[in-house]
Design an enzyme around this catalytic site. Structure first.
Site, mmCIF file in Angstrom:
data_model
loop_
_atom_site.group_PDB
_atom_site.id
_atom_site.type_symbol
_atom_site.label_atom_id
_atom_site.label_comp_id
_atom_site.label_asym_id
_atom_site.label_seq_id
_atom_site.Cartn_x
_atom_site.Cartn_y
_atom_site.Cartn_z
ATOM 1 N N LYS A 28 0.800 -1.111 -0.139
ATOM 2 C CA LYS A 28 0.002 -0.023 0.092
ATOM 3 C C LYS A 28 0.872 1.232 -0.043
ATOM 4 O O LYS A 28 1.372 1.816 0.815
ATOM 5 C CB LYS A 28 -0.944 0.117 1.205
ATOM 6 C CG LYS A 28 -1.799 1.285 1.471
ATOM 7 C CD LYS A 28 -2.368 1.907 0.407
ATOM 8 C CE LYS A 28 -3.253 3.019 0.883
ATOM 9 N NZ LYS A 28 -2.597 4.584 0.336
ATOM 10 N N ASP A 30 2.124 5.119 -0.228
ATOM 11 C CA ASP A 30 1.772 6.296 0.619
ATOM 12 C C ASP A 30 1.739 7.244 -0.554
ATOM 13 O O ASP A 30 2.762 7.990 -0.570
ATOM 14 C CB ASP A 30 2.419 6.766 1.595
ATOM 15 C CG ASP A 30 1.658 7.317 2.602
ATOM 16 O OD1 ASP A 30 0.691 7.785 2.482
ATOM 17 O OD2 ASP A 30 2.456 7.794 3.709
#
Length: 162
Positions: A28, A30
Site C-alpha cells: 500500500k 503512500d
C-alpha cells in the site's frame, strides 16, 4: 470515444490480514490515488474524487505514451520516493510543484483497454494485461503482487516501514 472517470473502489481497514489463497497482496503505497485515462482526446489524470489534475502531472502524462494503448483507464497511485526508496507522502506535494521528474505512477488495475470495458474480467487477468503494457524502469510502474502468506507479508512490510 471520450472515456469517463470511474469512481474507484476504496480499501477497507481491517484488524488482521485476510487468510486463504483467494487474495492478491500488494504494497500500500503512500501517495495520491489516481486514475490515468487515455483516449482520442489525449491523456488525463484524475484524483480519486474525479478532479482533473492533468496539468499537475505533465511528465506522467507524457510517460503514458509508453503504454502503447489507443484507449485505457488505469487505476493507480502517484508517489514520490525518499532516499530509502519508500513512498513519502510528505514530499509528494513538493514534488508535484517543483520536482515532476521525481513522480511515479504505480499502476495496479486496468479497467478499460482499446474500446473494451474490462471490469467484468477477473482481476488477475486484467493485472496480467496491465503488467505486459508497462516497460520496467520508467515513471509508470506495475504494482507487483507479493508472494506468500498474508501475515508473513504484513510483518515484513511493517518491518520495512511500509
Amino acid at each position: 470515444m471520450r472515456l469517463r472517470f470511474i469512481a474507484p473502489l476504496m480499501p477497507t481497514l481491517v484488524e488482521q490480514p485476510p487468510e486463504g489463497d483467494g487474495w492478491i497482496h500488494e504494497v500500500k503505497f503512500d501517495g495520491y490515488r489516481s486514475q490515468l485515462i487515455i483516449d482520442e482526446d489525449g491523456t488525463r489524470i484524475y484524483t480519486r474524487n474525479g478532479h482533473d489534475w492533468t496539468a499537475k502531472y505533465r511528465d506522467l502524462v507524457q510517460e503514458a505514451e509508453s503504454l502503447g494503448a489507443e484507449s485505457a483507464i488505469v487505476d493507480g497511485e502517484i508517489i514520490v520516493l525518499n532516499e530509502a526508496g519508500l513512498s513519502d507522502f510528505g514530499e509528494l506535494r513538493k514534488a508535484i510543484t517543483r520536482r515532476q521528474h521525481d513522480l511515479y505512477f504505480v499502476a495496479f488495475d486496468l479497467l478499460h483497454l482499446n474500446g473494451h470495458d474490462l471490469r467484468e474480467m477477473a482481476l488477475e487477468e486484467r493485472r496480467e494485461i496491465l503488467a505486459s503494457m508497462i516497460e520496467p524502469g520508467g515513471r509508470i510502474q506495475f504494482s507487483e503482487p507479493l508472494p506468500g502468506e498474508a501475515k508473513a507479508i504484513f510483518h515484513l512490510l511493517d518491518q520495512a516501514g511500509l
